[in-house]
Design an enzyme around this catalytic site. Structure first.
Site, short mmCIF file in Angstrom:
data_model
loop_
_atom_site.label_atom_id
_atom_site.label_comp_id
_atom_site.label_asym_id
_atom_site.label_seq_id
_atom_site.Cartn_x
_atom_site.Cartn_y
_atom_site.Cartn_z
N HIS A 51 0.94 -1.60 -0.10
CA HIS A 51 0.01 -0.12 0.11
C HIS A 51 0.91 1.19 0.09
O HIS A 51 1.41 1.47 0.94
CB HIS A 51 -1.08 0.25 1.03
CG HIS A 51 -1.96 -1.33 1.33
ND1 HIS A 51 -3.18 -1.13 0.98
CD2 HIS A 51 -1.76 -2.27 1.70
CE1 HIS A 51 -3.95 -2.36 1.05
NE2 HIS A 51 -2.94 -3.09 1.50
N HIS A 167 -9.18 -10.32 -1.05
CA HIS A 167 -8.91 -10.23 0.73
C HIS A 167 -10.04 -10.81 1.43
O HIS A 167 -11.52 -10.54 1.23
CB HIS A 167 -9.24 -8.66 0.69
CG HIS A 167 -9.05 -8.34 2.17
ND1 HIS A 167 -8.10 -7.63 2.64
CD2 HIS A 167 -10.10 -8.42 3.10
CE1 HIS A 167 -8.39 -7.41 4.03
NE2 HIS A 167 -9.54 -7.77 4.24
N HIS A 193 -3.08 -12.68 1.79
CA HIS A 193 -2.73 -12.95 3.14
C HIS A 193 -3.57 -14.01 4.07
O HIS A 193 -4.20 -13.64 4.88
CB HIS A 193 -2.63 -11.62 4.09
CG HIS A 193 -3.80 -10.50 3.52
ND1 HIS A 193 -5.15 -11.08 3.56
CD2 HIS A 193 -3.93 -9.22 3.18
CE1 HIS A 193 -5.85 -9.90 3.35
NE2 HIS A 193 -5.17 -8.92 2.81
N ASP A 266 2.09 -7.09 2.33
CA ASP A 266 1.01 -6.24 2.79
C ASP A 266 1.42 -4.90 3.46
O ASP A 266 0.69 -4.39 4.41
CB ASP A 266 -0.26 -7.02 3.76
CG ASP A 266 -1.64 -6.21 3.86
OD1 ASP A 266 -1.60 -5.42 3.09
OD2 ASP A 266 -2.25 -6.88 4.51
O1 DOR Z 1 -3.81 -4.46 7.92
C1 DOR Z 1 -4.24 -4.02 6.75
N1 DOR Z 1 -4.21 -3.03 6.27
N2 DOR Z 1 -4.90 -4.99 6.04
C2 DOR Z 1 -5.63 -4.61 4.72
O2 DOR Z 1 -6.14 -5.61 4.34
C3 DOR Z 1 -5.64 -3.19 4.41
C4 DOR Z 1 -4.45 -2.67 4.85
C5 DOR Z 1 -4.23 -1.05 4.88
O3 DOR Z 1 -4.76 -0.49 3.79
O4 DOR Z 1 -3.96 -0.39 5.69
ZN ZN Z 2 -3.36 -5.14 1.86
#
Ligand code: DOR
Ligand code: ZN
Length: 385
Positions: A51, A167, A193, A266
């Site tokens: 991300h 997801h 994940h 992730d």
């Molecule tokens: O822990 C997470 N953070 N899982 C996700 O699926 C999204 C991600 C986020 O965008 O912060």
């Molecule tokens: Zn993610």
């Protein structure tokens, strides 16, 4: 020209490509020599799940800082999830990311949303988004609750030959639903994940039945259990959450027997202020790019569970294959995306030294073994440790 010497074979790089691999390449004046004695030379790592928060949440991370963190972790290709603001569900945003990514230290590729606004209702324009540069589809962070929407998405994805990354929350029933739909529609599905023993078993059975399913796990889900939350608080809060030892054991078995295809971080940066909120209110997610290789080597190689070459498969070769990327290759003629790492270097994680804007990691202060020494992207050294 860049010459990598001292590892198993010498590797010569010119104009961003590997032009020669052989026993002993003579050094000439126009070559910069990179000494890899005692180190492992591998195709650059590929992270199919990060991300980078652009557009909208640049205070957490942006494409350039995310790419710098990736380079420091040994990655040369990463794929960024579309849960930005606005959501990367349209051609303009995908093109903006691709355009910006050209100036990044490593290869950053966009993943687009399955549904408009990741709202789980209306499918995005898969054909146009693929054409604009999206390498996969995902409503990551937001499970697609409606089974019929997921079925439609799979049919449409199959037609357009693009992968859906799912997801799953309430993990067991959703993984089961998605592999069944993939079986019915003939589509490919990738489970993001994976965190529970039951999900590993569901994927194992689906693979045996011929379903086109692949799966990834994160380093935190194979190296930690929920016991650590008491100590690390919101820096150990993510979705899906940390689980029990039996789940960690099952994930490791899945890595050993090929049920799990890839390791993905992730990488989910958040600000210190956000993570300072009470546990219930703090956002999900931890960063992972600068600890992934070390956690994998520490927990899977130094424990004699996997070999170096199996780890390179999980962290580079397989993710590149799953997304059909020109990556994960170390052969004459391929793009010179490489990592050179020391599998035995001991170091202590100091989040203050990270290239990422964020510090939300539960691994601060931990002793790990293994570290990237050079990351080479398109023939250029973009990180030197
Ligand atoms: O822990 C997470 N953070 N899982 C996700 O699926 C999204 C991600 C986020 O965008 O912060
Ligand atoms: Zn993610």
């Amino acid at each position: 020209m860049l010459l990598i010497k001292g590892s198993k074979s010498d590797i010569l790089i010119k104009d961003g490509k590997i032009v020669e691999i052989s026993e002993d390449i003579p050094v000439t004046k126009d070559m910069f020599v990179c000494d890899a004695s005692g180190l492992v030379v591998a195709p650059g790592l590929v992270d199919m799940h990060v991300h980078f928060r652009e557009p909208g949440f640049e205070y957490k991370e942006d494409i350039y800082t995310g790419a710098a963190a990736a380079a420091a972790g040994g990655f040369t290709t990463v794929c960024c999830m579309p849960n930005t603001s606005p959501v990367a569900d349209n051609k303009e945003i995908i093109e903006m990311i691709t355009r910006k990514a050209k100036q990044a230290l490593i290869n950053v590729l966009p993943i687009t949303a399955v549904t408009v606004g990741q709202e789980g209702e209306t499918l995005t324009d898969f054909a146009a988004l693929k054409k604009a540069g999206a390498v996969a589809l995902s409503d990551d962070g937001m499970p697609i609750k409606n089974k019929e929407i997921m079925r439609k998405a799979m049919i449409e994805a199959e037609k357009n030959d693009i992968l859906i990354i799912s997801h799953c929350e309430e993990e067991e029933p959703m993984v089961e639903r998605d592999v069944n739909l993939a079986g019915e529609t003939g589509a490919r599905i990738h489970i993001a994940h994976v965190s529970t023993a039951e999900a590993v078993e569901t994927i194992r059975k689906a693979k045996a039945a011929g379903v086109r399913v692949t799966a990834e796990v994160t380093p935190h889900h194979f190296s930690l259990t929920d016991d650590i939350i008491a100590e690390k608080g919101t820096n150990a809060k993510m979705s899906p959450p940390l689980r029990k030892q039996k789940d960690v054991d099952a994930i490791i078995e899945g890595l050993e027997d090929g049920t799990i295809d890839a390791i993905a971080t992730d990488h989910a940066p958040h600000s210190a202020e956000e993570k300072a909120l009470p546990f219930r209110d703090a956002p999900n997610g931890i960063i992972g790019l600068e600890t992934s290789l070390a956690l994998t080597l520490t927990h899977l190689y130094h424990t004699k569970i996997l070999s170096i070459s199996e780890i390179i498969d999980l962290m580079s070769v397989r993710p590149a294959e799953i997304l059909e990327l020109k990556a994960g290759l170390l052969k004459k003629g391929s793009i010179a995306d490489l990592v050179i790492f020391d599998p035995d270097e001991k170091w202590s994680v100091d989040p203050e030294k990270f290239k990422s804007k964020a510090r939300n990691t539960p691994f601060g202060g931990m002793e790990l073994i293994g570290r990237a020494k050079y990351t080479i992207s398109r023939g250029k050294i973009v990180y030197k440790g």
